[in-house]
Each structure stands twice: as structure tokens, then as C-alpha cells.
Write an enzyme that holds these catalytic residues in place. Structure first.
Site, PDB file in Angstrom:
ATOM      1  N   ASN A  82     -10.534  -2.516  -6.309  1.00 28.20           N
ATOM      2  CA  ASN A  82      -9.686  -1.644  -7.127  1.00 28.20           C
ATOM      3  C   ASN A  82     -10.261  -1.370  -8.510  1.00 28.20           C
ATOM      4  O   ASN A  82      -9.864  -0.405  -9.178  1.00 28.20           O
ATOM      5  CB  ASN A  82      -8.286  -2.236  -7.282  1.00 28.20           C
ATOM      6  N   ASP A  88       0.827  -1.204   0.000  1.00 24.64           N
ATOM      7  CA  ASP A  88       0.000   0.000   0.000  1.00 24.64           C
ATOM      8  C   ASP A  88       0.866   1.261   0.000  1.00 24.64           C
ATOM      9  O   ASP A  88       1.972   1.270   0.546  1.00 24.64           O
ATOM     10  CB  ASP A  88      -0.897  -0.017   1.243  1.00 24.64           C
TER      11      ASP A  88
END
Length: 246
Positions: free
Chosen positions: A69, A21
């Protein structure tokens, strides 16, 4: 003794999982588009994979692209898909030299055709490697995975292939995307966020969790070794007490 050798001589996780991340925020801090962060995150992937292989960690699972996503801007998603294709092509040599077998979990068929084709090709060409298993979680979501397993088991019960009384943890494991992989021992998340984000919810039941403020593009061998050292200094009790372990 180097830090790498010191870590290698201690207790290591059999299965290491990482939530990679911070690419977007890393790029934003530099006045760049988010895709710039994704492009620079590839180097962190390579270094992490090579270090894990050196340490003889058996299984490494990377959260590469979640089911959520797909909601991101089209340009970013398209770039990520192109990066996936080019990275697979470039990293085949690295995988082969390090005796790494590639694996993938998730709704892989939902990826663009070129990405699926490249993924299958690299998986096929590394299938006989017997060192570390590198698993990419692509279009992956743990809730979707568990839902899919429940549906499959429900169908088998309906068709009298299995009775409800026979369903146990082992049977459920066999119906997850991760069948054949051991439970996660250590989960690392970069970028300073403290959440699991729908990743391997079943498989991390007893995992040690490690969070670092480092954005993924800056994550290097030293940061990985710090996480592993933290893991080695922890006592894993699995519901028991210390005296029982000793």
C-alpha cells in the site's frame, strides 16, 4: 432467539481475520475520491469489532495497511495515516468498554512517528484488558514476515543458539509477527475479490475462506453474522475424513 444469539450458541472461530477491501471502489461509485471510502470504512471497523466482542471471539485481526500500500498515491497514504491516528484516539473508549486489548503486527516502525506514538499509547493503555485481542496488520506483508523469520532463525543457527534439527512449526511460529496468536480459523474478504493478497499466508493454512461482494464501508453486523453462519455449517477436517471426526 435473535440472529446474534443464534450464532453465539454455535461453533465460533477462535481467530477471525478480515481483509477489508473495497473502500476505493465504494467511493468511486459515489463520484468521490478514494479517501472518502477510507473515511467511511471506519464505521464498518467499529461495528465489526463490537460485534466480534459481543460474540466473545478471542482474536480478531484486520488487514489495515499492507507493505504494498506504500505504492499508492501520496495523498491517499497520508490520509490513511491521519485516519489511523484519529481513529486510535477515538476508539480507545470503545476498546476499554469492551475489554479489548490492542495489538499490532508488521513493520510498524515504518509508519509516521505520530502514528507509531499513538499506536503504542493505545496498546499500553489496553494491555491489561483480557477480552478479545484486536490485531491491526500495519505495513504488513506475509512474505516479508516469513523472510524476517528465516533470517532470524538463520542467525541463531549461525551463532549455535539453535540447531537446524530443532526447527519445527512451533519454532517458526515463535519467530513470526503473530507469535502468541492462534492460527486463523476464518478469513473473510470483502469487495468480491478472490485472493489472499499476501496476508497471513502461514497462519491461514487450514482456515476457512469466505468471500463477499459487499464493499467494506457497507459491511455490517448482518454481513458478519452471515459469514459466521457459513463457517458454522462447514466441516473442518484438517486432512482427516468425516468418519474420523465423528
Amino acid at each position: 432467539m435473535s440472529k446474534l444469539e443464534e450464532i453465539k450458541s454455535g461453533r465460533l472461530p477462535q481467530h477471525l481475520a478480515i481483509i477489508m477491501d473495497g473502500n476505493g471502489r465504494w467511493a468511486k461509485e459515489r463520484g468521490k475520491l478514494r479517501v472518502f471510502g477510507h473515511q467511511n470504512g471506519v464505521q464498518a471497523v467499529r461495528q465489526t469489532v463490537e460485534t466480534a466482542a459481543k460474540l466473545q471471539i478471542g482474536y480478531l485481526t484486520l488487514y489495515a495497511f499492507s507493505t504494498e500500500n506504500w505504492k499508492r498515491p501520496k495523498m491517499e497514504v497520508d490520509t490513511l495515516m491521519r485516519l489511523l491516528v484519529t481513529s486510535l484516539r477515538k476508539e480507545l473508549k470503545t476498546l476499554t468498554e469492551n475489554n479489548i486489548r490492542l495489538n499490532a503486527i508488521g513493520c510498524v516502525e515504518s509508519l509516521p512517528g505520530k502514528a507509531v506514538q499513538e499506536l503504542r499509547e493505545v496498546i499500553k493503555r489496553t494491555e491489561n484488558n483480557d477480552g478479545m485481542t484486536l490485531t491491526l496488520a500495519l505495513s504488513y506483508g506475509a512474505r516479508e514476515e516469513i523472510t524476517s523469520a528465516v533470517k532470524a532463525l538463520g542467525t541463531k543457527v549461525k551463532n549455535s543458539i539453535i540447531s537446524p534439527e530443532k526447527i519445527d512449526e512451533s519454532i517458526i511460529n515463535d519467530h513470526l509477527y503473530t507469535r502468541g496468536l492462534p492460527d486463523v480459523d476464518l478469513l473473510i474478504r470483502t469487495s468480491g475479490e478472490y485472493r489472499i493478497s499476501n496476508f497471513l499466508l502461514w497462519q491461514i493454512a487450514y482456515a476457512e475462506l469466505y468471500f463477499t461482494d459487499v464493499f467494506w464501508p457497507d459491511f455490517n453486523e448482518e454481513h458478519l453474522l452471515e459469514a459466521l453462519k457459513s463457517y458454522q455449517n462447514r466441516e473442518r477436517r484438517f486432512g482427516k475424513i468425516s468418519e474420523q471426526l465423528n
